[in-house]
Design an enzyme around this catalytic site. Structure first.
Site, PDB file in Angstrom:
ATOM      1  N   PRO A  10       0.800  -1.224   0.000  1.00 23.32           N
ATOM      2  CA  PRO A  10       0.000   0.000   0.000  1.00 23.32           C
ATOM      3  C   PRO A  10       0.833   1.276   0.000  1.00 23.32           C
ATOM      4  CG  PRO A  10      -0.110  -1.081   2.132  1.00 23.32           C
ATOM      5  CD  PRO A  10       0.539  -2.054   1.186  1.00 23.32           C
ATOM      6  N   ASN A  11       0.349   2.222  -0.767  1.00 25.37           N
ATOM      7  CA  ASN A  11       0.880   3.586  -0.853  1.00 25.37           C
ATOM      8  C   ASN A  11       2.194   3.704  -1.625  1.00 25.37           C
ATOM      9  OD1 ASN A  11      -1.252   4.811   0.729  1.00 25.37           O
ATOM     10  ND2 ASN A  11      -0.364   3.740   2.481  1.00 25.37           N
ATOM     11  N   ARG A  18       5.107  11.129  -2.371  1.00 27.00           N
ATOM     12  CA  ARG A  18       4.826  10.775  -0.982  1.00 27.00           C
ATOM     13  C   ARG A  18       6.061  11.025  -0.120  1.00 27.00           C
ATOM     14  NH1 ARG A  18       4.685   4.557   1.245  1.00 27.00           N
ATOM     15  NH2 ARG A  18       3.959   5.062   3.349  1.00 27.00           N
ATOM     16  N   TYR A  23      11.210   9.014   1.355  1.00 24.73           N
ATOM     17  CA  TYR A  23      11.224   7.967   0.321  1.00 24.73           C
ATOM     18  C   TYR A  23      11.937   8.374  -0.974  1.00 24.73           C
ATOM     19  CZ  TYR A  23       7.802   5.814   3.422  1.00 24.73           C
ATOM     20  OH  TYR A  23       7.185   5.263   4.514  1.00 24.73           O
ATOM     21  N   ASN A  79       8.135  -5.386  -0.548  1.00 26.63           N
ATOM     22  CA  ASN A  79       7.971  -4.194   0.282  1.00 26.63           C
ATOM     23  C   ASN A  79       6.491  -4.126   0.619  1.00 26.63           C
ATOM     24  OD1 ASN A  79       7.764  -1.772   1.554  1.00 26.63           O
ATOM     25  ND2 ASN A  79       8.954  -0.611   0.052  1.00 26.63           N
ATOM     26  N   ALA A  82       2.920  -0.547   4.960  1.00 25.11           N
ATOM     27  CA  ALA A  82       2.406  -0.565   6.332  1.00 25.11           C
ATOM     28  C   ALA A  82       1.900  -1.937   6.758  1.00 25.11           C
ATOM     29  CB  ALA A  82       1.295   0.473   6.465  1.00 25.11           C
ATOM     30  N   HIS A  85       3.753  -4.080   9.357  1.00 24.70           N
ATOM     31  CA  HIS A  85       3.634  -3.888  10.800  1.00 24.70           C
ATOM     32  C   HIS A  85       2.308  -4.404  11.358  1.00 24.70           C
ATOM     33  CE1 HIS A  85       6.993  -1.410   9.713  1.00 24.70           C
ATOM     34  NE2 HIS A  85       6.229  -0.574   9.046  1.00 24.70           N
ATOM     35  N   ASP A  92       1.699 -15.507   7.411  1.00 29.10           N
ATOM     36  CA  ASP A  92       1.243 -16.880   7.207  1.00 29.10           C
ATOM     37  C   ASP A  92       1.394 -17.313   5.750  1.00 29.10           C
ATOM     38  OD1 ASP A  92       0.630 -17.125   9.876  1.00 29.10           O
ATOM     39  OD2 ASP A  92      -1.542 -16.973   9.619  1.00 29.10           O
ATOM     40  N   GLU A 103      12.543  -9.310   2.532  1.00 33.25           N
ATOM     41  CA  GLU A 103      11.751  -8.173   3.024  1.00 33.25           C
ATOM     42  C   GLU A 103      12.544  -6.895   2.780  1.00 33.25           C
ATOM     43  OE1 GLU A 103      10.905  -8.284   7.221  1.00 33.25           O
ATOM     44  OE2 GLU A 103      10.217  -6.190   7.245  1.00 33.25           O
ATOM     45  N   HIS A 105      12.579  -2.481   2.764  1.00 34.61           N
ATOM     46  CA  HIS A 105      12.012  -1.158   3.049  1.00 34.61           C
ATOM     47  C   HIS A 105      12.950  -0.099   2.505  1.00 34.61           C
ATOM     48  CE1 HIS A 105       9.088  -3.139   5.500  1.00 34.61           C
ATOM     49  NE2 HIS A 105      10.084  -3.809   6.067  1.00 34.61           N
ATOM     50  N   ILE A 106      12.379   0.895   1.871  1.00 42.30           N
ATOM     51  CA  ILE A 106      13.167   1.994   1.315  1.00 42.30           C
ATOM     52  C   ILE A 106      13.830   2.783   2.448  1.00 42.30           C
ATOM     53  CG2 ILE A 106      12.977   4.168   0.028  1.00 42.30           C
ATOM     54  CD1 ILE A 106      10.512   2.803  -1.410  1.00 42.30           C
ATOM     55  N   SER A 107      13.044   3.073   3.464  1.00 41.31           N
ATOM     56  CA  SER A 107      13.544   3.857   4.604  1.00 41.31           C
ATOM     57  C   SER A 107      14.126   2.937   5.671  1.00 41.31           C
ATOM     58  CB  SER A 107      12.400   4.683   5.198  1.00 41.31           C
ATOM     59  OG  SER A 107      11.398   3.817   5.720  1.00 41.31           O
ATOM     60  N   ARG A 112      12.727   5.333  12.674  1.00 39.33           N
ATOM     61  CA  ARG A 112      11.451   6.041  12.577  1.00 39.33           C
ATOM     62  C   ARG A 112      10.560   5.724  13.784  1.00 39.33           C
ATOM     63  NH1 ARG A 112       9.080   5.199   6.775  1.00 39.33           N
ATOM     64  NH2 ARG A 112       7.834   6.990   7.459  1.00 39.33           N
ATOM     65  N   ARG A 116       6.881   1.242  13.648  1.00 38.05           N
ATOM     66  CA  ARG A 116       7.530   0.646  12.478  1.00 38.05           C
ATOM     67  C   ARG A 116       8.659  -0.320  12.867  1.00 38.05           C
ATOM     68  NH1 ARG A 116       5.348   3.835   8.314  1.00 38.05           N
ATOM     69  NH2 ARG A 116       4.927   5.940   9.027  1.00 38.05           N
TER      70      ARG A 116
HETATM   71  C1  DQA Z   1       8.158   1.244   4.004  1.00 35.88           C
HETATM   72  C2  DQA Z   1       8.196   1.515   5.504  1.00 35.88           C
HETATM   73  C3  DQA Z   1       6.828   1.272   6.128  1.00 35.88           C
HETATM   74  O1  DQA Z   1       6.897   1.537   7.510  1.00 35.88           O
HETATM   75  C4  DQA Z   1       5.807   2.190   5.492  1.00 35.88           C
HETATM   76  O2  DQA Z   1       4.523   1.938   6.027  1.00 35.88           O
HETATM   77  C5  DQA Z   1       5.785   2.122   4.024  1.00 35.88           C
HETATM   78  C6  DQA Z   1       7.061   2.036   3.307  1.00 35.88           C
HETATM   79  C7  DQA Z   1       9.500   1.590   3.320  1.00 35.88           C
HETATM   80  O3  DQA Z   1       9.662   1.207   2.174  1.00 35.88           O
HETATM   81  O4  DQA Z   1      10.340   2.283   3.914  1.00 35.88           O
HETATM   82  O5  DQA Z   1       4.756   2.222   3.378  1.00 35.88           O
HETATM   83  O6  DQA Z   1       7.918  -0.149   3.799  1.00 35.88           O
END
Ligand code: DQA
Length: 151
Positions: A10-11, A18, A23, A79, A82, A85, A92, A103, A105-107, A112, A116
């Site tokens: 998502p997002n 964003r 990011y 990725n 959210a 978390h 599962d 797994e 994550h960009i950040s 943070r 997270r």
């Molecule tokens: C994220 C980090 C997550 O906490 C956040 O909800 C995202 C992006 C990252 O790529 O840093 O949507 O997965």
């Protein structure tokens, strides 16, 4: 040629506009180009997807399990945004299929907010990486390539 499946949650369709301080300025389309280059380097076909829906991500992980069983999948870079978390369902699905999954994550999620700092993905993942910006996608694909040769 095996496929690297890159799944974005998502997002992540909002990348570029964003929270650019967190990011970066690159869009998801830019990330797809970066992944295509990394896949070309490592001899993978690229399958790049994004969804804002948890169940869709679960279905794609199940599909990945079938492809891995068939021997056509190198692995998955996820990725989960959210859902990382919150989602026992994604945990599962990874455990249930036994897929090789990175797994991503960009950040740097650990630098943070506290919420997270916990991931439902990590315990089911083969590898975990964060904080490299969008360059992390290429690094994760390089990691999948290393895993093919026994790393
Ligand atoms: C994220 C980090 C997550 O906490 C956040 O909800 C995202 C992006 C990252 O790529 O840093 O949507 O997965």
């Amino acid at each position: 040629m095996k496929t690297a499946l890159i799944l974005n949650g998502p997002n992540l369709n909002l990348l570029g506009t964003r929270e650019p301080a967190v990011y970066g300025a690159q869009t998801l389309a830019d990330v797809e180009v970066l992944c295509a280059q990394a896949c070309a380097t490592h001899g993978f076909a690229l399958d790049f997807r994004q969804s804002n829906h948890e169940g869709q991500l679960v279905d794609w992980l199940h599909e990945a399990g079938r492809l891995q069983t068939a021997g056509t999948l190198a692995g998955v870079v996820l990725n989960a945004g959210a859902y990382t978390h919150t989602s026992v369902a994604l945990h599962d699905a990874i455990k249930g299929t036994g897929i090789t999954l990175v797994e991503l994550h960009i950040s740097n999620v650990f630098a943070r907010e506290d919420f997270r700092h916990h991931s439902f993905i990590s315990a089911a993942a083969r590898s975990v990486m964060c904080g490299f910006g969008v360059a992390g996608y290429a690094l994760a694909i390089a990691g999948l390539a290393g895993m093919q040769t026994g790393f």
